[in-house]
Scaffold this motif. Structure first.
Motif, short mmCIF file in Angstrom:
data_model
loop_
_atom_site.label_atom_id
_atom_site.label_comp_id
_atom_site.label_asym_id
_atom_site.label_seq_id
_atom_site.Cartn_x
_atom_site.Cartn_y
_atom_site.Cartn_z
N ASN A 254 0.87 -1.17 0.00
CA ASN A 254 0.00 0.00 0.00
C ASN A 254 0.90 1.22 0.00
N LEU A 293 -4.02 6.10 -3.12
CA LEU A 293 -3.41 4.90 -2.57
C LEU A 293 -3.23 3.88 -3.69
N GLN A 295 -2.45 0.21 -4.40
CA GLN A 295 -2.55 -1.04 -3.65
C GLN A 295 -2.30 -2.21 -4.61
N HIS A 324 4.98 -6.38 1.89
CA HIS A 324 4.45 -7.22 2.97
C HIS A 324 4.29 -8.62 2.37
N PHE A 334 -5.77 -8.69 4.29
CA PHE A 334 -5.01 -7.45 4.29
C PHE A 334 -5.58 -6.44 3.31
N SER A 337 -8.99 -5.18 4.73
CA SER A 337 -9.08 -4.45 6.00
C SER A 337 -7.78 -3.85 6.50
N GLY A 338 -6.64 -4.19 5.88
CA GLY A 338 -5.38 -3.65 6.32
C GLY A 338 -4.67 -4.48 7.36
N ASN A 339 -5.24 -5.63 7.76
CA ASN A 339 -4.55 -6.52 8.68
C ASN A 339 -4.64 -7.95 8.17
N THR A 340 -3.88 -8.83 8.79
CA THR A 340 -3.79 -10.21 8.28
C THR A 340 -4.54 -11.21 9.14
#
Length: 517
Positions: A254, A293, A295, A324, A334, A337-340
Motif C-alpha cells: 500500500n 493509494l 494497492q 508485505h 489485508f 481491511s489492512g490486517n492479516t
C-alpha cells in the motif's frame, strides 16, 4: 419431478394442472402466506407481523437509506435451509401471483434484493442459511452455496489447501450468489479471469420450481447466469468452481501519495502500465480526500516485484521496504481491511451508520495529463468522494466479450467505481457525485457508456413494464451499458425460460418476446 417433502398433494396437483401460468388477477398475499405455512417449516418464514421480521430484514442491509418508511418492504422473508424450501416458495409465489426477490449477502447497491423501488407485493428468499463450502482437493474444485460470503469461500479453500485460491472480489462480506451473477471482478482477474470464468456447474431453481444443474438447464441458461445479473433467470442455490493454484507466499503493498505530490503524473503513467504489467501483478488505485493509494497484489516474492516495479513503474518509487509478504489467504484479509487476521474473513457483520451511493465507468482510451489534473481537482471539493480504479488486461483481455455476459474485456484499460459517503442529509454529497459523473462522461467509454452490473445504479435506467411484463426496448437504456452486445442474447434466454417475467426487479433482464425486436 420428485415431490417435495411435506408439500401439499392437493396444492401440487392443482398447481401442475395450471401449467405454472402467471395469473396476476389471482394475486393473493393471504393465499401466498398460507401456502408457505402449509409447505415450509414455520421457523423459516418471517411475516411482517413476526417479532423477528425486522431483525432478519436488517441482517444483510448494507445501506441505511434502504431501511426507511419510504422503502417498499417484503411481505415476508423465507430463509431456506434446503433446495426443496426454495422450490416450495417459488411454486407458492407463482400460484398466488407474488413475485420473489433473492438476497445472498445484501450488497446490491440499490437494495433490490430485499426492497422494491416501486409499489408492489413481493417476498424475499434470503439465502444466508445456505452457506456451505465443500472443497474437493483432488479435483481442485469447490461447491459453494450462494449464501456463503467470499471471505468464507477464501477461508475454507485455503484451510483445505493453502496452495489453492479463487479469483473473486476484495470485499469479503459479499454473498457469492449476487457477486457471481454479475461477473465478480477482483485482484486476481488479470491472472485467472473473473469468478464466472471459473464456474463449471451450478444448481438453480427455475420459474417452474424445478431444480436444475448445468446439464438440465442447458447451454444458454448456464451462459446467462454467469454474469447476466441477479434475479432474472431463477434462483441459483450453489456454484461449482474451478480453483486456481497460488504461491506459498505472495506480496502486497500500500503506497499512499498526496494528491499535490506528483499524483497526476503517477496516474497518467499507471493507466498505461497497469493493464500491461505481468498478469501476476495487479495495482489498483483508490483516490480519496487528499491521497491516492496504490494497492498491489503480486503472486510472487518481494525481490521479484521490486525488479518489475523498477523496470515498469519507477515513478512510484516502490522499494522492498514497502513489501508485505504473506500467504494468499492473509492477503485477502489485508487488502480488505489492512490486517492479516484471517479469522476476520468469517465475519458477516454489517453496519447501518453510513449512507452510500455508487456509480461506475470503464476507460478504453488513456486520459491526458491535463484531464487527470482536472479530475483530481474534483476531490478538493468534497472529502466524502472516492474512486476505485482497477486495471484490466492480462488474461482477462484474452477472453471474447461474448464468452460470458460480462463484456468489458479486450480493450478495457480499467474500470472506475465512484462512491460517496454521508450521514444525515446527503443532498450536497450526492449532487457532487452526479456532477462529477457527468464531468467524467467525456473521459470514459461511450456508445454505450459502459457500466458494471455489480455496481448497480438505477440512475442509468429502470425497466418499463407493459401488461405486467418488462419490455425489451425499455431495458435497453440500462441493459446495453451493463452487457453491451450480450443484452439481446440475455433477453432471448429470458424469453425461453421465464417469458411471464416472474423473476423481476427494476433492472432485471426483460424477455425478448416475439415481435418486439
Amino acid at each position: 419431478m420428485a415431490m417435495l417433502k411435506g408439500f401439499s398433494v392437493a396444492f401440487l396437483v392443482s398447481f401442475l394442472s395450471c401449467h405454472l401460468i402467471w395469473i396476476p388477477s389471482q394475486a393473493s398475499s393471504d393465499g401466498f402466506l398460507q401456502c408457505l405455512r402449509e409447505n415450509l417449516p414455520s421457523e423459516l418464514v418471517f411475516e411482517q407481523g413476526s417479532s423477528s421480521f425486522t431483525t432478519v430484514l436488517v441482517s444483510s442491509i448494507r445501506n441505511p437509506k434502504f431501511f426507511t418508511n419510504t422503502t417498499v418492504r417484503p411481505l415476508c422473508i423465507v430463509t431456506p435451509t434446503d433446495a426443496s424450501h426454495v422450490q416450495a416458495a417459488v411454486r407458492c409465489g407463482r400460484w398466488h401471483g407474488v413475485r420473489l426477490r433473492v438476497r445472498s449477502g445484501g450488497h446490491d447497491y440499490e437494495g433490490l434484493s430485499y426492497r422494491s423501488a416501486r409499489s408492489e407485493v413481493f417476498g424475499v428468499v434470503d439465502l444466508a442459511k445456505l452457506r456451505t463450502v465443500s472443497v474437493n482437493r483432488f479435483e481442485s474444485t469447490a461447491w459453494v452455496d450462494s449464501g456463503a460470503t467470499t471471505g468464507e469461500l477464501y477461508y475454507t479453500i485455503a484451510k483445505n489447501n493453502p496452495r489453492l485460491g479463487f479469483p473473486s472480489g476484495v470485499c469479503t462480506t459479499i454473498g457469492v450468489g449476487g457477486h457471481f451473477s454479475g461477473g465478480a471482478i477482483g485482484m486476481m482477474m488479470r491472472k485467472h479471469g473473473l469468478s464466472i470464468d471459473k464456474v463449471i456447474d451450478a444448481k438453480l431453481v427455475n420459474a417452474n420450481g424445478d431444480l436444475l444443474d448445468k446439464a438440465g438447464m442447458g447451454e444458454d441458461l448456464f451462459w446467462a447466469i454467469r454474469g447476466g445479473g441477479g434475479e432474472s433467470f431463477g434462483i441459483v442455490l450453489s456454484w461449482k468452481v474451478q480453483l486456481v493454484y497460488v504461491p506459498s507466499i505472495v506480496t502486497v503493498f500500500n503506497i499512499g501519495k498526496a494528491l499535490d505530490q506528483g499524483t497526476v503524473d503517477l496516474l497518467t503513467k499507471w493507466q498505461e502500465v497497469g493493464p500491461s504489467l505481468t498478469d501476476d501483478l495487479t495495482i489498483r488505485v483508490i483516490v480519496q480526500r487528499d491521497q491516492a493509494l496504490f494497492q498491489a497484489l503480486y503472486l510472487g516474492t518481494c525481490r521479484s516485484l521490486a525488479v518489475t516495479m523498477r523496470s515498469k513503474f519507477p515513478e512510484l518509487n516502490m522499494t522492498t521496504a514497502d513489501c508485505h509478504s504473506m500467504t494468499w489467504l492473509q492477503s485477502a484479509a489485508f487488502i480488505n481491511s489492512g490486517n492479516t487476521d484471517v479469522e476476520a474473513l468469517l465475519s458477516r457483520n454489517t453496519s447501518l451508520s453510513t449512507f452510500t451511493k455508487n456509480k461506475s465507468d470503464y476507460v478504453r482510451t488513456a486520459i491526458s495529463k491535463l484531464d487527470w489534473s482536472n479530475i483530481i481537482s474534483w476531490f478538493k471539493m468534497n472529502a466524502a468522494g472516492m474512486i476505485i480504479m482497477e486495471p484490466h488486461g492480462g488474461f482477462l483481455g484474452t477472453i471474447p466479450a461474448a464468452a460470458t455476459p460480462y463484456p468489458h474485456r479486450n480493450g478495457v484499460l480499467f474500470n472506475i467505481q465512484y462512491i460517496v459517503f454521508w450521514q444525515g442529509d446527503g443532498t450536497a454529497t450526492t449532487t457532487w457525485l452526479a456532477n462529477f459523473y457527468d464531468f467524467m462522461g467525456k473521459h470514459v467509454s461511450n456508445n454505450p457508456r459502459e457500466a458494471y452490473v455489480n455496481y448497480r445504479d438505477l440512475d442509468i435506467g429502470q425497466n418499463v413494464v407493459v401488461d405486467d411484463v418488462s419490455t425489451f426496448d425499455g431495458g435497453k437504456v440500462w441493459g446495453e451499458q451493463y452487457f453491451m452486445g450480450n443484452y439481446e442474447r440475455l433477453a432471448s434466454v429470458k424469453a425461453a425460460v421465464d417469458p411471464s417475467d416472474y423473476f423481476r426487479n427494476e433492472q432485471s433482464i426483460p424477455p425478448l418476446l416475439q415481435g418486439q425486436k
